[in-house]
Motif scaffolding. Structure first.
Motif, short mmCIF file in Angstrom:
data_model
loop_
_atom_site.label_atom_id
_atom_site.label_comp_id
_atom_site.label_asym_id
_atom_site.label_seq_id
_atom_site.Cartn_x
_atom_site.Cartn_y
_atom_site.Cartn_z
N CYS A 69 0.80 -1.23 0.00
CA CYS A 69 0.00 0.00 0.00
C CYS A 69 0.83 1.27 0.00
O CYS A 69 0.28 2.36 -0.16
CB CYS A 69 -0.93 0.02 1.21
SG CYS A 69 -0.08 -0.12 2.80
N LYS A 82 -9.46 3.68 1.78
CA LYS A 82 -9.06 4.08 3.12
C LYS A 82 -10.24 4.67 3.89
O LYS A 82 -10.45 4.37 5.07
CB LYS A 82 -7.92 5.09 3.05
CG LYS A 82 -6.60 4.55 2.57
CD LYS A 82 -5.61 5.68 2.34
CE LYS A 82 -4.39 5.20 1.59
NZ LYS A 82 -3.50 6.30 1.16
N CYS A 94 -2.38 -7.01 7.95
CA CYS A 94 -1.27 -6.57 7.11
C CYS A 94 0.03 -7.08 7.69
O CYS A 94 0.07 -7.67 8.76
CB CYS A 94 -1.25 -5.04 7.00
SG CYS A 94 -0.90 -4.22 8.59
N ASP A 98 3.74 -2.65 7.03
CA ASP A 98 2.70 -1.69 6.65
C ASP A 98 1.88 -1.17 7.83
O ASP A 98 1.05 -0.27 7.65
CB ASP A 98 1.75 -2.33 5.63
CG ASP A 98 2.37 -2.46 4.25
OD1 ASP A 98 3.22 -1.62 3.90
OD2 ASP A 98 2.02 -3.41 3.53
N LEU A 102 -0.54 2.34 7.96
CA LEU A 102 -2.00 2.24 7.96
C LEU A 102 -2.60 2.83 9.23
O LEU A 102 -3.67 3.45 9.19
CB LEU A 102 -2.41 0.78 7.79
CG LEU A 102 -2.04 0.17 6.42
CD1 LEU A 102 -2.26 -1.33 6.42
CD2 LEU A 102 -2.83 0.84 5.31
N ARG A 105 -3.26 6.48 9.17
CA ARG A 105 -4.43 6.87 8.36
C ARG A 105 -5.73 6.50 9.04
O ARG A 105 -6.80 6.51 8.43
CB ARG A 105 -4.31 6.24 6.97
CG ARG A 105 -3.31 7.04 6.13
CD ARG A 105 -2.44 6.19 5.23
NE ARG A 105 -1.45 7.07 4.57
CZ ARG A 105 -0.28 7.39 5.12
NH1 ARG A 105 0.06 6.92 6.30
NH2 ARG A 105 0.55 8.20 4.47
N LEU A 107 -6.77 3.62 10.44
CA LEU A 107 -7.37 2.32 10.20
C LEU A 107 -7.20 1.41 11.41
O LEU A 107 -6.29 1.58 12.23
CB LEU A 107 -6.75 1.67 8.96
CG LEU A 107 -6.79 2.49 7.67
CD1 LEU A 107 -6.39 1.63 6.48
CD2 LEU A 107 -8.16 3.11 7.43
N VAL A 109 -5.87 -1.49 12.54
CA VAL A 109 -4.82 -2.37 12.04
C VAL A 109 -4.61 -3.57 12.96
O VAL A 109 -4.53 -3.42 14.19
CB VAL A 109 -3.50 -1.59 11.87
CG1 VAL A 109 -2.39 -2.51 11.38
CG2 VAL A 109 -3.70 -0.44 10.90
#
Length: 266
Positions: A69, A82, A94, A98, A102, A105, A107, A109
């Motif tokens: 990504c 996203k 992930c 990553d 992530l 942003r 997310l 995770v």
């Protein structure tokens, strides 16, 4: 297991009561920039809309899986993907590589463990990462290479998501050693204005299908402006070389039911 092809590399894996969205590019047609600038077209991406079934399929999603990504690879995770993941707070699986990107942003995770050479637990089963070679030479030095995932779950067919890669000896050797029931392979022959292919094209997919004893599912087709291979090209070549019975080239929106015993579509 069932596999729904949404568009490009974006698929949904239906494994029991889990529905795993892989590499979400959810932008409307033409909302993203071109990937070739010297072809006289400068066609914006994606070149096709999401299929009509996308909304209903996305409502089922329980998890997301990301192969790569970073470095601007919007065809595997775009701003629309996203936002959807952030708004829904869908758990995003992930690699540790990553995870920080992530999380920044917003997310949700859930990085995998670190022992990727031998696989790590995933739900009731296991997942192993396989290094991708997303192009070689000068172009390859600028790419985010990412990983593929080999997923095994009790009572389900084994599945190798190759990620964005050309067919390297390492990838070919992994397939020969493990013989997954299903391999999902990028088949569009993507290339920029300079340099060679950065994912598999027709010849690589045919060779992969010859090496694999199970079924190869070809995606990353006819949705991004730097992917010249068409479904018709690939199917014609597969018929000519006698491997078409083990190659599935889905249309956007199609779902395939997968058999655990012999890797043949149900």
């Amino acid at each position: 297991m069932r596999i729904t092809q949404l568009r490009n590399a974006t698929i949904v894996l239906h494994i029991g009561n889990r529905h795993i969205l892989v590499d979400p590019m959810l932008a409307p047609r033409g909302a993203l920039p071109p990937l070739r600038l010297l072809d006289g077209k400068r066609e914006r991406n994606p070149t096709v809309p999401l299929p009509e079934v996308a909304g209903a399929v996305l409502q089922q999603v329980t998890h997301c899986l990301i192969t790569h990504c970073q470095k601007g690879h919007f065809d595997h995770l775009d701003t629309f993907g996203k936002k959807w993941l952030r708004d829904t707070q869908t758990p995003v699986i992930c690699t540790p590589h990553d995870a920080a990107y992530l999380r920044q942003r917003g997310l949700n995770v859930q990085p995998l463990g670190d022992d990727h050479a031998h696989g790590v637990p995933l739900w009731e089963g296991n997942v192993q990462t396989v290094h991708c070679t997303h192009g070689e030479g000068v172009v390859g030095r600028f790419m985010e290479h990412g990983v593929g995932y080999y997923i095994t779950q009790p009572g389900e067919p084994s599945l190798y998501l190759l990620g964005d890669t050309i067919l390297t000896p390492a990838v070919a050797g992994f397939v020969q050693q493990h013989q997954p029931d299903y391999c999902v392979a990028p088949a569009g022959g993507a290339r920029f204005d300079v340099g060679g292919d950065i994912i598999m094209g027709v010849d690589d997919v045919l060779e992969l299908t010859r090496l694999a004893q199970g079924t190869v599912i070809a995606n990353h087709l006819q949705a991004i402006s730097h992917c010249p291979v068409t479904r018709e090209d690939l199917l014609a070549a597969a018929r000519a070389t006698g491997v078409a019975q083990r190659l599935w080239v889905p249309q956007d929106g199609e779902t395939m039911a997968c058999d655990v015993r012999d890797g043949v579509a149900a």
